[in-house]
Design a protein around this motif. Structure first.
Motif, PDB file in Angstrom:
ATOM      1  N   SER A 288      24.326  32.433   6.147  1.00  0.00           N
ATOM      2  CA  SER A 288      24.688  33.620   7.223  1.00  0.00           C
ATOM      3  C   SER A 288      25.634  33.166   8.243  1.00  0.00           C
ATOM      4  O   SER A 288      26.069  33.738   9.310  1.00  0.00           O
ATOM      5  N   TRP A 289      26.273  32.011   8.197  1.00  0.00           N
ATOM      6  CA  TRP A 289      27.134  31.223   8.848  1.00  0.00           C
ATOM      7  C   TRP A 289      28.521  31.004   8.168  1.00  0.00           C
ATOM      8  O   TRP A 289      28.658  30.708   7.120  1.00  0.00           O
ATOM      9  N   THR A 290      29.608  30.929   9.187  1.00  0.00           N
ATOM     10  CA  THR A 290      30.815  30.243   8.661  1.00  0.00           C
ATOM     11  C   THR A 290      31.118  29.088   9.515  1.00  0.00           C
ATOM     12  O   THR A 290      30.465  28.880  10.625  1.00  0.00           O
ATOM     13  N   GLY A 291      31.873  28.408   8.899  1.00  0.00           N
ATOM     14  CA  GLY A 291      32.214  26.918   9.717  1.00  0.00           C
ATOM     15  C   GLY A 291      32.746  27.315  11.130  1.00  0.00           C
ATOM     16  O   GLY A 291      32.104  26.666  12.190  1.00  0.00           O
ATOM     17  N   PRO A 292      33.734  28.269  11.460  1.00  0.00           N
ATOM     18  CA  PRO A 292      34.061  28.623  12.846  1.00  0.00           C
ATOM     19  C   PRO A 292      33.031  28.999  13.677  1.00  0.00           C
ATOM     20  O   PRO A 292      32.605  28.564  14.900  1.00  0.00           O
ATOM     21  N   GLU A 293      32.197  29.652  13.262  1.00  0.00           N
ATOM     22  CA  GLU A 293      30.988  30.368  13.867  1.00  0.00           C
ATOM     23  C   GLU A 293      30.101  29.183  14.329  1.00  0.00           C
ATOM     24  O   GLU A 293      29.391  29.263  15.449  1.00  0.00           O
ATOM     25  N   LEU A 294      29.803  28.373  13.261  1.00  0.00           N
ATOM     26  CA  LEU A 294      28.885  27.089  13.670  1.00  0.00           C
ATOM     27  C   LEU A 294      29.576  26.210  14.743  1.00  0.00           C
ATOM     28  O   LEU A 294      28.765  25.686  15.613  1.00  0.00           O
ATOM     29  N   THR A 295      30.813  25.887  14.441  1.00  0.00           N
ATOM     30  CA  THR A 295      31.407  25.213  15.629  1.00  0.00           C
ATOM     31  C   THR A 295      31.350  25.746  17.065  1.00  0.00           C
ATOM     32  O   THR A 295      31.208  25.038  17.874  1.00  0.00           O
ATOM     33  N   HIS A 296      31.642  26.972  16.891  1.00  0.00           N
ATOM     34  CA  HIS A 296      31.575  27.642  18.594  1.00  0.00           C
ATOM     35  C   HIS A 296      29.975  27.715  18.960  1.00  0.00           C
ATOM     36  O   HIS A 296      29.946  27.354  20.163  1.00  0.00           O
ATOM     37  N   ALA A 297      29.219  27.836  18.133  1.00  0.00           N
ATOM     38  CA  ALA A 297      27.685  27.641  18.543  1.00  0.00           C
ATOM     39  C   ALA A 297      27.272  26.292  19.246  1.00  0.00           C
ATOM     40  O   ALA A 297      26.722  26.316  20.072  1.00  0.00           O
ATOM     41  N   LEU A 298      27.841  25.231  18.271  1.00  0.00           N
ATOM     42  CA  LEU A 298      27.705  24.137  18.841  1.00  0.00           C
ATOM     43  C   LEU A 298      28.125  23.637  20.067  1.00  0.00           C
ATOM     44  O   LEU A 298      27.599  22.794  21.020  1.00  0.00           O
ATOM     45  N   LEU A 299      29.617  23.896  20.367  1.00  0.00           N
ATOM     46  CA  LEU A 299      30.360  23.662  21.497  1.00  0.00           C
ATOM     47  C   LEU A 299      29.597  24.325  22.756  1.00  0.00           C
ATOM     48  O   LEU A 299      29.405  23.792  23.709  1.00  0.00           O
ATOM     49  N   GLU A 300      29.306  25.524  22.647  1.00  0.00           N
ATOM     50  CA  GLU A 300      28.521  26.241  23.586  1.00  0.00           C
ATOM     51  C   GLU A 300      27.149  25.595  23.895  1.00  0.00           C
ATOM     52  O   GLU A 300      26.855  25.528  25.082  1.00  0.00           O
ATOM     53  N   LEU A 301      26.652  25.302  22.948  1.00  0.00           N
ATOM     54  CA  LEU A 301      25.244  24.759  23.220  1.00  0.00           C
ATOM     55  C   LEU A 301      25.525  23.315  23.848  1.00  0.00           C
ATOM     56  O   LEU A 301      24.375  22.950  24.714  1.00  0.00           O
ATOM     57  N   ARG A 302      26.563  22.513  23.604  1.00  0.00           N
ATOM     58  CA  ARG A 302      26.831  21.427  24.531  1.00  0.00           C
ATOM     59  C   ARG A 302      27.189  21.787  26.121  1.00  0.00           C
ATOM     60  O   ARG A 302      26.685  21.109  26.890  1.00  0.00           O
ATOM     61  N   ASN A 303      27.626  22.986  26.280  1.00  0.00           N
ATOM     62  CA  ASN A 303      27.982  23.346  27.409  1.00  0.00           C
ATOM     63  C   ASN A 303      26.549  23.624  28.139  1.00  0.00           C
ATOM     64  O   ASN A 303      26.203  23.342  29.485  1.00  0.00           O
ATOM     65  N   VAL A 304      25.744  24.263  27.288  1.00  0.00           N
ATOM     66  CA  VAL A 304      24.129  24.371  27.978  1.00  0.00           C
ATOM     67  C   VAL A 304      23.458  23.217  28.227  1.00  0.00           C
ATOM     68  O   VAL A 304      23.018  23.135  29.389  1.00  0.00           O
ATOM     69  N   ASP A 305      23.703  22.362  27.367  1.00  0.00           N
ATOM     70  CA  ASP A 305      23.207  20.972  27.795  1.00  0.00           C
ATOM     71  C   ASP A 305      23.656  20.512  28.876  1.00  0.00           C
ATOM     72  O   ASP A 305      22.929  19.897  29.859  1.00  0.00           O
ATOM     73  N   ARG A 306      24.995  20.387  29.388  1.00  0.00           N
ATOM     74  CA  ARG A 306      25.590  19.964  30.546  1.00  0.00           C
ATOM     75  C   ARG A 306      24.914  20.657  31.757  1.00  0.00           C
ATOM     76  O   ARG A 306      24.781  20.296  32.710  1.00  0.00           O
ATOM     77  N   MET A 307      24.867  22.025  31.621  1.00  0.00           N
ATOM     78  CA  MET A 307      24.405  22.900  32.773  1.00  0.00           C
ATOM     79  C   MET A 307      22.875  22.416  33.087  1.00  0.00           C
ATOM     80  O   MET A 307      22.672  22.675  34.198  1.00  0.00           O
ATOM     81  N   LEU A 308      22.103  22.362  31.847  1.00  0.00           N
ATOM     82  CA  LEU A 308      20.785  22.223  32.199  1.00  0.00           C
ATOM     83  C   LEU A 308      20.558  21.067  33.192  1.00  0.00           C
ATOM     84  O   LEU A 308      19.605  20.966  33.939  1.00  0.00           O
ATOM     85  N   LYS A 309      21.291  20.280  33.042  1.00  0.00           N
ATOM     86  CA  LYS A 309      21.258  18.775  33.876  1.00  0.00           C
ATOM     87  C   LYS A 309      21.803  18.879  35.167  1.00  0.00           C
ATOM     88  O   LYS A 309      21.772  17.947  36.043  1.00  0.00           O
ATOM     89  N   ALA A 310      22.665  19.803  35.382  1.00  0.00           N
ATOM     90  CA  ALA A 310      23.380  19.990  36.642  1.00  0.00           C
ATOM     91  C   ALA A 310      23.190  21.021  37.486  1.00  0.00           C
ATOM     92  O   ALA A 310      23.714  21.338  38.700  1.00  0.00           O
ATOM     93  N   SER A 311      22.804  22.195  37.114  1.00  0.00           N
ATOM     94  CA  SER A 311      22.403  23.530  37.862  1.00  0.00           C
ATOM     95  C   SER A 311      21.121  23.768  38.171  1.00  0.00           C
ATOM     96  O   SER A 311      20.198  23.215  37.612  1.00  0.00           O
ATOM     97  N   PRO A 312      21.087  24.546  39.322  1.00  0.00           N
ATOM     98  CA  PRO A 312      19.306  24.726  39.776  1.00  0.00           C
ATOM     99  C   PRO A 312      18.807  25.952  38.920  1.00  0.00           C
ATOM    100  O   PRO A 312      17.660  26.283  39.120  1.00  0.00           O
ATOM    101  N   HIS A 313      19.576  26.537  38.262  1.00  0.00           N
ATOM    102  CA  HIS A 313      19.069  27.480  37.386  1.00  0.00           C
ATOM    103  C   HIS A 313      18.029  27.166  36.538  1.00  0.00           C
ATOM    104  O   HIS A 313      17.978  26.082  36.128  1.00  0.00           O
TER     105      HIS A 313
END
Length: 334
Positions: A288-313
């Motif tokens: 169900s995935w292509t390489g670019p789709e998977l790369t995008h999802a992982l990069l955005e997930l890395r941003n989620v990880d950063r925000m989880l540790k720095a934001s009050p949300h």
């Protein structure tokens, strides 16, 4: 020399020194008992088995017991539990290592040890080098379904569906002693049917979470982002946290990436032994995935990880936003 918690085989069990170490006390204890049974005849067992604890044994007693020959049997077995208790005594270390390096005829020395955190004592590396060493590392949550399927087949003579194994692991955790008892109970329940299903796990009274963490991860991996977003509040309400889910999602997506590049065989080779059960599902999800789709999802997930540790949300807010973004991209590409 085994280093992954694999039981030593009968051909390997011919006396000498065995060093069983690691934090998984259940598998370590099972292997210890197996080695004792393998070397001793029940009729002479009482004469040829000594069990010592390193924390309670002085060097003189240790040396004397290790030097005692078998009585009316081929083997004498000396079990030394809590080897770490001997690490502080130079004489005890020397007595033990002398025997490990050159075991006397007829002796099977079985040592069980939990190496203290951050310990730099050389005794542990020396034992691993000179004895038949097996590491029993604690299993992770991802290892449990694989361990259960192997345990069910080898120890109980039954099959357990992977959904049932995943649910049982989620309900019980990583305590292999409790999991083994639950598996025994399920084996008795299914009887001659010899197959344990998810329904059986529920029927014996195991408390299964309303939202299965594994199934939720599968929703994301199968790009069912709307369903995953809708059920995220239930998952979070069961005590899950954002960081733990991000780690699990990243691992799932990386497995899919390996499957995309190397197929099932390549993924199985990359996975730890008890996680190879994941390969079949990951290969199917990779379609169900292509390489670019998977790369995008992982990069955005890395941003989620950063925000989880720095934001009050809330954790839920960031994961929901991530899922929404993936869903939008999916729809735009359709």
């Amino acid at each position: 020399m085994a280093s992954d918690g694999r039981a030593l085989t009968a051909t390997e069990a011919t006396g000498g020194a065995y060093y069983l170490h690691g934090d998984d006390h259940f598998r370590k204890e099972e292997e210890l008992r197996r080695l004792v049974d393998l070397h001793l005849d029940p009729s002479t067992r009482d004469f040829n088995l000594d069990v010592l604890r390193g924390s309670e044994t002085d060097p003189e007693t240790l040396a004397s017991v290790l030097a005692t020959p078998p009585m009316m049997a081929t083997w004498r077995v000396v079990v030394v539990r809590e080897v770490e208790g001997l690490a502080g005594s130079k004489h005890a270390r020397e007595a033990l290592l002398d025997v490990v390096k050159a075991p006397p005829p007829g002796l099977a020395l079985v040592m069980s040890c939990t190496v203290p955190d951050r310990s730099r004592a050389k005794i542990y590396s020396a034992l691993a080098k000179h004895a038949r060493s097996t590491a029993f590392n604690a299993l992770s949550e991802a290892d449990v379904p694989g361990w259960l399927t192997r345990r069910a087949a080898e120890a109980n003579g039954v099959e357990i569906d992977i959904d049932a194994a995943r649910a049982l692991g989620l309900a019980v955790g990583t305590d292999l002693g409790i999991l083994s008892r639950e598996l025994d109970k399920l084996t008795e329940y299914v009887g001659d049917r010899r197959r344990i299903s998810l329904e059986d796990v529920e029927a014996v009274g195991t408390r299964i979470p309303a939202q299965d963490r594994w199934r939720w991860m599968d929703m994301v991996a199968e790009r069912r982002f709307g369903e995953a977003r809708a059920t995220l509040p239930v998952l979070m309400g069961q005590g899950e946290n954002g960081v733990g889910l991000v780690i699990g999602l990243a691992s799932q997506l990386l497995r899919i990436g390996v499957a995309l590049e190397s197929g099932r065989e390549g993924l199985e080779q990359a996975l730890p032994p008890y996680q190879r059960w994941m390969a079949r599902t990951a290969v199917a999800q990779a379609r169900s995935w292509t390489g670019p789709e998977l790369t995008h999802a992982l990069l955005e997930l890395r941003n989620v990880d950063r925000m989880l540790k720095a934001s009050p949300h809330t954790d839920e807010h960031f994961l929901e936003t991530w899922l929404m973004g993936l869903d939008v991209r999916k729809r735009e590409a359709a």
